[in-house]
Structures are given as C-alpha cells and as structure tokens.
Design a protein around this motif. Structure first.
Motif, PDB file in Angstrom:
ATOM      1  N   VAL A  48      -8.474   0.156   4.275  1.00 31.36           N
ATOM      2  CA  VAL A  48      -8.988  -1.207   4.308  1.00 31.36           C
ATOM      3  C   VAL A  48      -7.908  -2.177   4.746  1.00 31.36           C
ATOM      4  N   GLU A  49      -6.727  -2.089   4.137  1.00 32.43           N
ATOM      5  CA  GLU A  49      -5.666  -3.062   4.420  1.00 32.43           C
ATOM      6  C   GLU A  49      -4.323  -2.488   3.993  1.00 32.43           C
ATOM      7  N   THR A  50      -3.257  -2.904   4.683  1.00 34.59           N
ATOM      8  CA  THR A  50      -1.891  -2.571   4.277  1.00 34.59           C
ATOM      9  C   THR A  50      -1.052  -3.828   4.283  1.00 34.59           C
ATOM     10  N   GLN A  51      -0.023  -3.834   3.459  1.00 34.34           N
ATOM     11  CA  GLN A  51       0.896  -4.973   3.392  1.00 34.34           C
ATOM     12  C   GLN A  51       2.313  -4.429   3.208  1.00 34.34           C
ATOM     13  N   LEU A  52       3.195  -4.772   4.129  1.00 36.89           N
ATOM     14  CA  LEU A  52       4.587  -4.353   4.048  1.00 36.89           C
ATOM     15  C   LEU A  52       5.318  -5.224   3.039  1.00 36.89           C
ATOM     16  N   LEU A  53       5.953  -4.603   2.053  1.00 36.93           N
ATOM     17  CA  LEU A  53       6.707  -5.334   1.044  1.00 36.93           C
ATOM     18  C   LEU A  53       8.186  -5.414   1.393  1.00 36.93           C
ATOM     19  N   ALA A  54       8.731  -4.305   1.823  1.00 40.50           N
ATOM     20  CA  ALA A  54      10.145  -4.194   2.191  1.00 40.50           C
ATOM     21  C   ALA A  54      10.258  -2.979   3.099  1.00 40.50           C
ATOM     22  N   PRO A  55      11.393  -2.821   3.775  1.00 39.00           N
ATOM     23  CA  PRO A  55      11.529  -1.607   4.601  1.00 39.00           C
ATOM     24  C   PRO A  55      11.342  -0.348   3.757  1.00 39.00           C
ATOM     25  N   GLY A  56      10.370   0.451   4.138  1.00 32.34           N
ATOM     26  CA  GLY A  56      10.099   1.693   3.424  1.00 32.34           C
ATOM     27  C   GLY A  56       9.170   1.548   2.241  1.00 32.34           C
ATOM     28  N   MET A  57       8.656   0.326   1.972  1.00 32.08           N
ATOM     29  CA  MET A  57       7.751   0.109   0.845  1.00 32.08           C
ATOM     30  C   MET A  57       6.561  -0.714   1.308  1.00 32.08           C
ATOM     31  N   LYS A  58       5.362  -0.249   0.965  1.00 37.53           N
ATOM     32  CA  LYS A  58       4.172  -1.027   1.305  1.00 37.53           C
ATOM     33  C   LYS A  58       3.055  -0.764   0.327  1.00 37.53           C
ATOM     34  N   LEU A  59       2.095  -1.663   0.334  1.00 39.02           N
ATOM     35  CA  LEU A  59       0.877  -1.521  -0.443  1.00 39.02           C
ATOM     36  C   LEU A  59      -0.253  -1.174   0.511  1.00 39.02           C
ATOM     37  N   ALA A  60      -1.189  -0.378   0.047  1.00 37.99           N
ATOM     38  CA  ALA A  60      -2.345  -0.022   0.864  1.00 37.99           C
ATOM     39  C   ALA A  60      -3.593  -0.016  -0.010  1.00 37.99           C
ATOM     40  N   VAL A  61      -4.675  -0.512   0.544  1.00 37.35           N
ATOM     41  CA  VAL A  61      -5.974  -0.450  -0.111  1.00 37.35           C
ATOM     42  C   VAL A  61      -6.824   0.519   0.699  1.00 37.35           C
ATOM     43  N   VAL A  62      -7.329   1.548   0.034  1.00 41.40           N
ATOM     44  CA  VAL A  62      -8.199   2.523   0.692  1.00 41.40           C
ATOM     45  C   VAL A  62      -9.546   2.545  -0.011  1.00 41.40           C
ATOM     46  N   PHE A  64     -12.675   4.888  -0.976  1.00 42.64           N
ATOM     47  CA  PHE A  64     -12.997   6.303  -1.128  1.00 42.64           C
ATOM     48  C   PHE A  64     -14.192   6.422  -2.061  1.00 42.64           C
ATOM     49  N   HIS A  65     -15.306   6.942  -1.571  1.00 45.46           N
ATOM     50  CA  HIS A  65     -16.532   7.124  -2.360  1.00 45.46           C
ATOM     51  C   HIS A  65     -16.906   5.862  -3.137  1.00 45.46           C
ATOM     52  N   ASP A  66     -17.055   4.748  -2.431  1.00 38.76           N
ATOM     53  CA  ASP A  66     -17.477   3.466  -3.014  1.00 38.76           C
ATOM     54  C   ASP A  66     -16.514   2.942  -4.073  1.00 38.76           C
ATOM     55  N   ARG A  67     -15.247   3.292  -3.948  1.00 43.22           N
ATOM     56  CA  ARG A  67     -14.193   2.753  -4.809  1.00 43.22           C
ATOM     57  C   ARG A  67     -13.070   2.261  -3.913  1.00 43.22           C
ATOM     58  N   GLU A  68     -12.439   1.148  -4.281  1.00 43.88           N
ATOM     59  CA  GLU A  68     -11.251   0.687  -3.580  1.00 43.88           C
ATOM     60  C   GLU A  68     -10.048   1.002  -4.451  1.00 43.88           C
ATOM     61  N   ILE A  69      -9.078   1.686  -3.861  1.00 46.02           N
ATOM     62  CA  ILE A  69      -7.913   2.152  -4.607  1.00 46.02           C
ATOM     63  C   ILE A  69      -6.676   1.485  -4.023  1.00 46.02           C
ATOM     64  N   LEU A  70      -5.861   0.867  -4.889  1.00 51.03           N
ATOM     65  CA  LEU A  70      -4.611   0.240  -4.483  1.00 51.03           C
ATOM     66  C   LEU A  70      -3.494   1.259  -4.639  1.00 51.03           C
ATOM     67  N   LEU A  71      -2.786   1.539  -3.541  1.00 50.07           N
ATOM     68  CA  LEU A  71      -1.704   2.517  -3.548  1.00 50.07           C
ATOM     69  C   LEU A  71      -0.380   1.831  -3.249  1.00 50.07           C
ATOM     70  N   GLY A  72       0.666   2.261  -3.924  1.00 51.63           N
ATOM     71  CA  GLY A  72       2.021   1.854  -3.603  1.00 51.63           C
ATOM     72  C   GLY A  72       2.697   2.998  -2.875  1.00 51.63           C
ATOM     73  N   VAL A  79       1.926   6.096  -5.274  1.00 55.07           N
ATOM     74  CA  VAL A  79       1.464   5.956  -6.648  1.00 55.07           C
ATOM     75  C   VAL A  79       0.170   5.150  -6.624  1.00 55.07           C
ATOM     76  N   ARG A  80      -0.805   5.600  -7.398  1.00 60.73           N
ATOM     77  CA  ARG A  80      -2.043   4.826  -7.531  1.00 60.73           C
ATOM     78  C   ARG A  80      -1.789   3.705  -8.525  1.00 60.73           C
ATOM     79  N   LEU A  81      -1.942   2.459  -8.058  1.00 57.16           N
ATOM     80  CA  LEU A  81      -1.652   1.305  -8.899  1.00 57.16           C
ATOM     81  C   LEU A  81      -2.896   0.732  -9.558  1.00 57.16           C
ATOM     82  N   GLY A  82      -4.021   0.865  -8.901  1.00 57.78           N
ATOM     83  CA  GLY A  82      -5.245   0.312  -9.471  1.00 57.78           C
ATOM     84  C   GLY A  82      -6.464   0.816  -8.731  1.00 57.78           C
ATOM     85  N   GLU A  83      -7.632   0.543  -9.367  1.00 57.49           N
ATOM     86  CA  GLU A  83      -8.881   1.016  -8.781  1.00 57.49           C
ATOM     87  C   GLU A  83      -9.985   0.057  -9.193  1.00 57.49           C
TER      88      GLU A  83
END
Length: 92
Positions: A48-62, A64-72, A79-83
């Motif tokens: 769905v979306e990605t956001q660069l936090l620092a070199p080598g670190m980013k957040l991503a929203v994916v 999956f099966h009608d759920r949005e999962i926030l990944l670090g 790491v799964r941060l939220g759902e």
C-alpha cells in the motif's frame, strides 16, 4: 581506418539490439511471472505505502487478506508493528 568503421557500423546496431532484447525479455518475464500490473487477479498481498525513515530503515503498509499490516524494515530484518482491518473501498 576503413576496417574500423566497418566493425563499428556492424557492432553498434548489434549491441543496441542485444540491449533492447534484454530489456524486452525482462519486462516479458516480469509480467508473466507476477501477472499484469494492476490486474490483482488472485493476488492476496498488496504493497500500500512505504516511508523511508533513515538509510536502511523504512516503514511499509501491506494489505493481506483484508488486513493492513504495518511493518518495520531494516537491514537486520522486518518486524510487524501493527495490524488493522483494511478500509472498505467502494467501486463506482
């Protein structure tokens, strides 16, 4: 000098053809292996979306099966941060 120009006239189009052919083959294989872009037929995972936090670190929203999962994501792994339930979108 004439021999050099003849080689150049022969090899430059050959090289351009090889480059074009490899690009075409790459695009063909990507669409064949992953399906046509935007088709989504039978695919359950969507970025769905990605956001660069620092070199080598980013957040991503994916989605999956009608759920949005926030990944670090970092160089060490992810790491799964939220759902949350995915928002309902109405198609017109």
């Amino acid at each position: 000098m004439l021999e050099y120009l003849l080689r150049l006239a022969l090899l430059l189009p050959l090289l351009a053809g090889l480059i074009w052919g490899s690009l075409w083959l790459t695009r063909y294989l990507q669409t064949r292996l992953h399906g046509a872009p935007g088709a989504g037929g039978g695919r359950h995972l969507q970025l769905v979306e990605t956001q660069l936090l620092a070199p080598g670190m980013k957040l991503a929203v994916v989605r999956f099966h009608d759920r949005e999962i926030l990944l670090g994501l970092s160089r060490q792994g992810l790491v799964r941060l939220g759902e949350a339930p995915a928002p309902v979108t109405e198609t017109a």
